[in-house]
Design an enzyme around this catalytic site. Structure first.
Site, PDB file in Angstrom:
ATOM      1  N   ASP A  15      85.981 -30.603 -83.490  1.00 51.57           N
ATOM      2  CA  ASP A  15      85.409 -29.260 -83.593  1.00 51.57           C
ATOM      3  C   ASP A  15      86.218 -28.489 -84.619  1.00 51.57           C
ATOM      4  O   ASP A  15      87.391 -28.814 -84.887  1.00 51.57           O
ATOM      5  CB  ASP A  15      85.446 -28.549 -82.236  1.00 51.57           C
ATOM      6  CG  ASP A  15      84.741 -27.193 -82.288  1.00 51.57           C
ATOM      7  OD1 ASP A  15      83.542 -27.168 -82.602  1.00 51.57           O
ATOM      8  OD2 ASP A  15      85.395 -26.166 -82.034  1.00 51.57           O
TER       9      ASP A  15
ATOM     10  N   HIS B 174      86.981 -19.408 -78.152  1.00 49.23           N
ATOM     11  CA  HIS B 174      86.767 -20.683 -78.816  1.00 49.23           C
ATOM     12  C   HIS B 174      88.097 -21.179 -79.382  1.00 49.23           C
ATOM     13  O   HIS B 174      88.903 -20.407 -79.886  1.00 49.23           O
ATOM     14  CB  HIS B 174      85.762 -20.532 -79.957  1.00 49.23           C
ATOM     15  CG  HIS B 174      84.363 -20.348 -79.500  1.00 49.23           C
ATOM     16  ND1 HIS B 174      83.340 -21.183 -79.895  1.00 49.23           N
ATOM     17  CD2 HIS B 174      83.795 -19.432 -78.675  1.00 49.23           C
ATOM     18  CE1 HIS B 174      82.199 -20.789 -79.332  1.00 49.23           C
ATOM     19  NE2 HIS B 174      82.457 -19.712 -78.594  1.00 49.23           N
TER      20      HIS B 174
ATOM     21  N   GLU C 294      87.031 -24.376 -86.342  1.00 52.75           N
ATOM     22  CA  GLU C 294      86.877 -22.920 -86.344  1.00 52.75           C
ATOM     23  C   GLU C 294      86.972 -22.459 -87.784  1.00 52.75           C
ATOM     24  O   GLU C 294      87.711 -23.050 -88.590  1.00 52.75           O
ATOM     25  CB  GLU C 294      87.947 -22.248 -85.482  1.00 52.75           C
ATOM     26  CG  GLU C 294      87.929 -22.642 -84.013  1.00 52.75           C
ATOM     27  CD  GLU C 294      86.635 -22.285 -83.286  1.00 52.75           C
ATOM     28  OE1 GLU C 294      85.916 -21.378 -83.764  1.00 52.75           O
ATOM     29  OE2 GLU C 294      86.338 -22.923 -82.272  1.00 52.75           O
TER      30      GLU C 294
ATOM     31  N   ASP D  55      87.739 -27.024 -77.436  1.00 46.96           N
ATOM     32  CA  ASP D  55      86.305 -27.303 -77.464  1.00 46.96           C
ATOM     33  C   ASP D  55      86.036 -28.790 -77.694  1.00 46.96           C
ATOM     34  O   ASP D  55      85.066 -29.343 -77.156  1.00 46.96           O
ATOM     35  CB  ASP D  55      85.625 -26.471 -78.558  1.00 46.96           C
ATOM     36  CG  ASP D  55      85.509 -25.005 -78.159  1.00 46.96           C
ATOM     37  OD1 ASP D  55      85.947 -24.660 -77.048  1.00 46.96           O
ATOM     38  OD2 ASP D  55      84.994 -24.208 -78.960  1.00 46.96           O
TER      39      ASP D  55
ATOM     40  N   GLU E 112      84.350 -10.186 -87.000  1.00 44.24           N
ATOM     41  CA  GLU E 112      83.405 -10.904 -86.145  1.00 44.24           C
ATOM     42  C   GLU E 112      83.909 -12.311 -85.828  1.00 44.24           C
ATOM     43  O   GLU E 112      83.754 -12.794 -84.703  1.00 44.24           O
ATOM     44  CB  GLU E 112      82.031 -10.988 -86.823  1.00 44.24           C
ATOM     45  CG  GLU E 112      81.334  -9.651 -87.015  1.00 44.24           C
ATOM     46  CD  GLU E 112      81.869  -8.882 -88.217  1.00 44.24           C
ATOM     47  OE1 GLU E 112      82.701  -9.444 -88.985  1.00 44.24           O
ATOM     48  OE2 GLU E 112      81.439  -7.719 -88.400  1.00 44.24           O
TER      49      GLU E 112
END
Length: 234
Positions: free
Chosen positions: A7, A150, A9, A155, A52
Site C-alpha cells: 500500500d 491510514h 500513501e 493497511d 486534505e
C-alpha cells in the site's frame, strides 16, 4: 508461491499533476501466509503536503522533512519485491505512483502483468456490496480497531488478511477453483489492453490423490451387487 501485498500513501491523487509518494508498506506472503518479513519506508516528497492529504494519513511536512528521497530507497525496495506478484487494493492507483517514482529515478517500471487488484476480486465475489478496505475488514472479521488513520504498512497488513479471506480464507484449498480464477480475472481485467503487459502467469497445482484404492473399488462393486432393482438398471 511468493506474493507481496503493498500500500502507498501520497500527497494527492495523480502523480502527473505533481503529487508524490510519501510512504510505502509491503508484506511478504509465502503460500498466502505472512512470512514476517516486510518493507516500510517514508519519503520526502520535496513539496508541501496538502491539508486534505495530511488529514487522511497524518504525515506532515515537519515529519517528512528529514526522510530520504524515494530514489535513495529504490535498491532496497526492488530487492524486497523481487519478481513476485504485487497485490494492492485499487491497484491501478498504487501502481501508478510506484511506476511514476521508479521512472523518475531512471529505473524500469513494474510490469502490469504482476498486478493483482483486490478491489476487482471483491467486486466479483460480492457484487453490490461495499468494497472499501474498512468494509471488507468488517465483512471478514479482520480487526482494524488500531487503525485511527491510514498508514501504508498497517493497511498492507490488513489487506493481506482480507486478500486471504477473499480467496477462501484459511481453508483456501477448498476454494481453489474460485481463488485461482479470481486472481487471474483481477489481473487481466486491470491491465490496459494497449499497454506493454504480457499475459499473466497462471499458477497450477498438482492434483491431490483422492482416487479410490483397488480394495475400495472391490468393496464398492460387492455393495452394488446387493442392491435390488437400482434406478440405473430400470
Amino acid at each position: 508461491m511468493r506474493e507481496i501485498v503493498f500500500d502507498t500513501e501520497t500527497t494527492g491523487l495523480d502523480p502527473r499533476t505533481g503529487d508524490r509518494m510519501v510512504e510505502i508498506g509491503c508484506i511478504e506472503l509465502l503460500n498466502r501466509v505472512p512470512s514476517g518479513r516486510n518493507f516500510h519506508a517514508y519519503f520526502n516528497p520535496q513539496r508541501m503536503m496538502p491539508f486534505e492529504a495530511e488529514r487522511v494519513h497524518g504525515l506532515s511536512d515537519a515529519f517528512l522533512a528529514d526522510k530520504p528521497l524515494f530514489g535513495e530507497k529504490v535498491p532496497e525496495l526492488l530487492d524486497f519485491i523481487g519478481d513476485a506478484p504485487l497485490v494492492a487494493h485499487n491497484a491501478q492507483f498504487d501502481f501508478g505512483f510506484l511506476n511514476f517514482e521508479l521512472e523518475s529515478c531512471g529505473h524500469p517500471i513494474v510490469g502490469m502483468e504482476r498486478m493483482v487488484d483486490t478491489l476487482v476480486i471483491a467486486r466479483r465475489r460480492h457484487p453490490g456490496a461495499k468494497h472499501s478496505l474498512d468494509a471488507l475488514c468488517s465483512r471478514y472479521g479482520v480487526d482494524r480497531s488500531h487503525r485511527v488513520m491510514h498508514g501504508a504498512l498497517l493497511d498492507a497488513e490488513l489487506l493481506a488478511q482480507v486478500y486471504v479471506e477473499l480467496l477462501g480464507g484459511r481453508q483456501i484449498g477448498l476454494e481453489l477453483g474460485v481463488s485461482t480464477v479470481a486472481v487471474q480475472a483481477a489481473t487481466v481485467s486491470a491491465v490496459p489492453t494497449s499497454g506493454r503487459a504480457r499475459p499473466c502467469r497462471r499458477v497450477f497445482r498438482e492434483p491431490r490423490p483422492h482416487g479410490a484404492t483397488p480394495e475400495e473399488r472391490a468393496r464398492h462393486d460387492l455393495f452394488i451387487q446387493t442392491l435390488e432393482s437400482p434406478l440405473w438398471k430400470r
